[in-house]
Design an enzyme around this catalytic site. Structure first.
Site, PDB file in Angstrom:
ATOM      1  CG  ASP A 190      -6.347  -6.703  -7.401  1.00  0.00           C
ATOM      2  OD1 ASP A 190      -5.304  -7.014  -6.800  1.00  0.00           O
ATOM      3  OD2 ASP A 190      -7.126  -5.826  -6.975  1.00  0.00           O
ATOM      4  CD  GLU A 219     -10.795  -0.614  -8.253  1.00  0.00           C
ATOM      5  OE1 GLU A 219     -11.942  -0.259  -7.896  1.00  0.00           O
ATOM      6  OE2 GLU A 219      -9.802  -0.542  -7.502  1.00  0.00           O
ATOM      7  CD  GLU A 268      -3.119  -0.830   0.196  1.00  0.00           C
ATOM      8  OE1 GLU A 268      -3.064   0.155  -0.534  1.00  0.00           O
ATOM      9  OE2 GLU A 268      -4.041  -1.671   0.151  1.00  0.00           O
ATOM     10  NE  ARG A 286      -3.552   3.070  -0.691  1.00  0.00           N
ATOM     11  CZ  ARG A 286      -4.807   3.131  -0.283  1.00  0.00           C
ATOM     12  NH1 ARG A 286      -5.293   4.275   0.143  1.00  0.00           N
ATOM     13  NH2 ARG A 286      -5.586   2.080  -0.271  1.00  0.00           N
TER      14      ARG A 286
HETATM   15  C1  DMJ Z   1      -6.212   1.233  -4.767  1.00  0.00           C
HETATM   16  O1  DMJ Z   1      -5.384   1.383  -3.693  1.00  0.00           O
HETATM   17  C2  DMJ Z   1      -5.526   0.565  -5.928  1.00  0.00           C
HETATM   18  O2  DMJ Z   1      -6.248   0.766  -7.092  1.00  0.00           O
HETATM   19  C3  DMJ Z   1      -5.331  -0.904  -5.705  1.00  0.00           C
HETATM   20  O3  DMJ Z   1      -4.775  -1.541  -6.821  1.00  0.00           O
HETATM   21  C4  DMJ Z   1      -6.654  -1.547  -5.389  1.00  0.00           C
HETATM   22  N1  DMJ Z   1      -7.355  -0.882  -4.346  1.00  0.00           N
HETATM   23  C5  DMJ Z   1      -7.465   0.540  -4.355  1.00  0.00           C
HETATM   24  C6  DMJ Z   1      -8.639   1.130  -5.063  1.00  0.00           C
HETATM   25  O4  DMJ Z   1      -9.757   0.392  -5.099  1.00  0.00           O
END
Ligand code: DMJ
Length: 576
Positions: free
Chosen positions: A343, A479, A208, A212
């Protein structure tokens, strides 16, 4: 009274000069006449050639073409934007530790970024203006009640801390840059320069904080040329590497203490998530390319190589969702999904291949193989409207479940991006179908999408999907909008913009509070109740992708030069 002219004040001095000038002229004329005719012809020619040389070297001495006042205003505005984007911080940051030569050696990325500045002149139409206004509202609420903390609690007008690194500022600053929001850019940049510190005795999630914060800092550098963002990025990345170096396998621990240099697995399990350990490479590689320090790229790429070597053969290239940092092995018989925990493994196979100039063949081979298996085993059409969606495979025997996370919608954009880069045409059919199924998830009483939907497999039912009470919340995730942005970029079909606009209207109607925006508890219930949290990805991704979706010209952040990390931070594409 007669006013003195300037020459009147020094009569004798001037007259002397005039007499002297006359004497010099007569002498020069006599000398010129005494020269042979050939010299008198050649000398002026040499003089003219000399003048041409001077003009060529220093540019035309003639005045530049005149601009109308409107033009001048426009030019001035662009220059102001450029100036602000490059503005030197009030306190010049200490760059000790940043190897300026190494940064200089990677000017290609810098040049690429420089080209983009005029594009950030601000919104070009009403929809972009509305999205930029939404960003300003979110930023203002955060600034008033949560400044310097990770996230705003918009309902209770408080804040929450997760990494304690001003997450919302760092994650969303590039959105403000792209929207041309000068004040917000200035405020955020100043905070990062003066206040951002990673010297925090707390465990953070490696994935994370990488996508980010590291991703955000790198993009800020690429969009502005301000190298102090790189110094911060190096400080953070250096602390995060312990996640790799302290594990016995190439697979890193999921959690890292920013101050003590220790790392561990999640408290609830010894395993790391597949997506988390394979979604670090775009960011660390970019840092290596910018600084010239290969350690970041080499260390993080080892995980990709390791997963490639294991192969996920059992499911035809689709991988289990947990992998152990001690043993380096996958946990067997877990759910196969394109949603949470898996994912972005697939996303970064394609995007790493793109980032490195399509040179690493096995990345794209693994991607294509996984997509074929996905098509074969996980794609279904719902009843009654034949919406194409991607379900899950459940252990122990890979039985099909029609469950789809909102997160899965990212795959539509990724598949489309692949097709633009030579992947099979069938991928575009899946991408378009999935984008439509994601739009179906927004057909709720609020117009917001739930976290998870179950698509209907059986004929005879009225609805294509259902939402369970525990899955009905909405975090304002990006998304689907991300998918529609890619689809609009590649097809020009305005329906994607319309879907995005409807989703934006729903956000404005049901998620906007007096202070900022909030995730909601149930997309099927009006009046809505709030979860009292504004996620940083709402500003970093949801609003950014909306803004890009409404770029009618489909040129802002060109996708042959930039690759978005999984948090929506664009990074430059290299040629190797
Ligand atoms: C974000 O932090 C990123 O897109 C991550 O890949 C998946 N989750 C969140 C948004 O939904």
């Amino acid at each position: 009274m007669r006013l003195l002219r300037p020459t009147d004040a020094l009569p004798y001095f001037n007259r002397d000069i005039e007499a002297q000038n006359a004497r010099i002229s007569t002498r020069v004329l006599r000398m010129w006449r005494s020269l042979p005719r050939l010299k008198r012809t050649l000398l002026p020619m040499f003089f003219i050639l000399f003048l041409f040389g001077v003009v060529y070297s220093f540019g035309s001495p003639l005045p530049a073409a005149q601009h109308s006042s409107a033009d001048l205003h426009e030019i001035e505005e662009i220059n102001i934007n450029r100036k602000n984007l490059h503005e030197v911080p009030a306190e010049v940051p200490d760059l000790a530790g940043v190897d300026d030569n190494a940064i200089g050696a990677h000017d290609a990325a810098e040049e690429l970024s420089q080209e983009k500045f005029p594009k950030f002149a601000g919104p070009k139409n009403e929809r972009q203006e509305a999205v930029a206004a939404a960003f300003k509202h979110a930023w203002a609420g955060y600034k008033e009640y949560a400044w310097g903390h990770d996230q705003l609690k918009p309902q209770s007008k408080g804040y929450s801390d997760w990494f304690d690194t001003g997450l919302t500022i760092v994650d969303s600053l590039d959105t403000a840059i792209i929207m041309g929001l000068e004040n917000e850019v200035k405020e955020g940049t100043e905070w990062i320069h003066k206040e951002l510190s990673f010297d925090k005795d707390r465990y953070v999630n490696l994935f994370e904080i990488t996508i980010r914060v590291l991703g955000g800092l790198l993009t800020n550098y690429h969009l502005t040329g301000d190298k102090s963002f790189i110094k911060k990025a190096e400080d953070l990345a250096g602390r995060l590497l312990v996640g790799f170096t302290s594990s016995k396998s190439p697979v890193p621990y999921s959690d890292v203490n920013l101050k003590t240099g220790s790392a561990k697995g999640p408290s609830w399990s010894g395993d790391s998530s597949l997506s988390e350990v394979t979604t670090l490479q775009l960011e660390f590689r970019d840092l290596s390319r910018v600084t010239g320090n290969k350690t970041y790229e080499v260390t993080t790429f080892t995980v990709s190589e390791h997963v490639h070597a294991i192969g996920c053969e059992e499911h035809g290239g689709l991988c289990d969702m947990f992998i152990n940092a001690e043993s380096g092995k996958f946990k067997q018989k877990t759910t196969i999904t394109f949603g949470a925990r898996s994912d972005s493994y697939y996303e970064y196979l394609l995007k790493q291949w793109l980032q490195t100039g399509k040179k690493t063949q096995w990345l794209i081979d693994d991607y294509v193989k996984a997509m074929s298996s996905m098509d074969e085993k996980m794609v279904r059409l719902s009843e009654p409207n034949k919406l194409l969606y991607i379900g899950e495979l459940l252990p122990p025997a890979d039985s099909f479940s029609p469950k789809m996370d909102h997160l899965v919608c990212f795959l539509s954009g990724t598949l489309g991006l692949g097709v633009q880069n030579g992947m099979p045409a069938r991928h575009m059919e899946i991408a378009k179908g999935l984008a439509e199924a994601c739009n179906a998830m927004y057909q709720t009483p609020t117009g917001l999408a739930p976290e998870i939907a179950y698509f209907n497999l059986l004929p005879g039912k009225k609805e294509d999907l259902s939402i369970k009470p525990l899955d009905a919340h909405c975090l304002l995730r990006p998304e689907a909008i991300e998918a529609w942005f890619y689809m609009y970029r590649f097809t020009g079909d305005k329906k994607y913009q319309e879907w995005g606009w409807k989703a934006f209207e729903a956000i404005e109607k049901y998620a906007r509070l007096a202070v900022g925006y909030s995730s909601v508890n149930n997309v099927k219930k009006i009046p809505v109740t709030y979860r009292d949290l504004m996620e940083s990805f709402f500003l970093a991704e949801t609003l950014k992708y909306l803004y890009l979706l409404f770029d009618d010209d489909r040129e802002l952040i060109p996708l042959d030069k930039w690759v978005f990390n999984t948090e929506g931070h664009p990074l430059p594409i290299y040629d190797h």
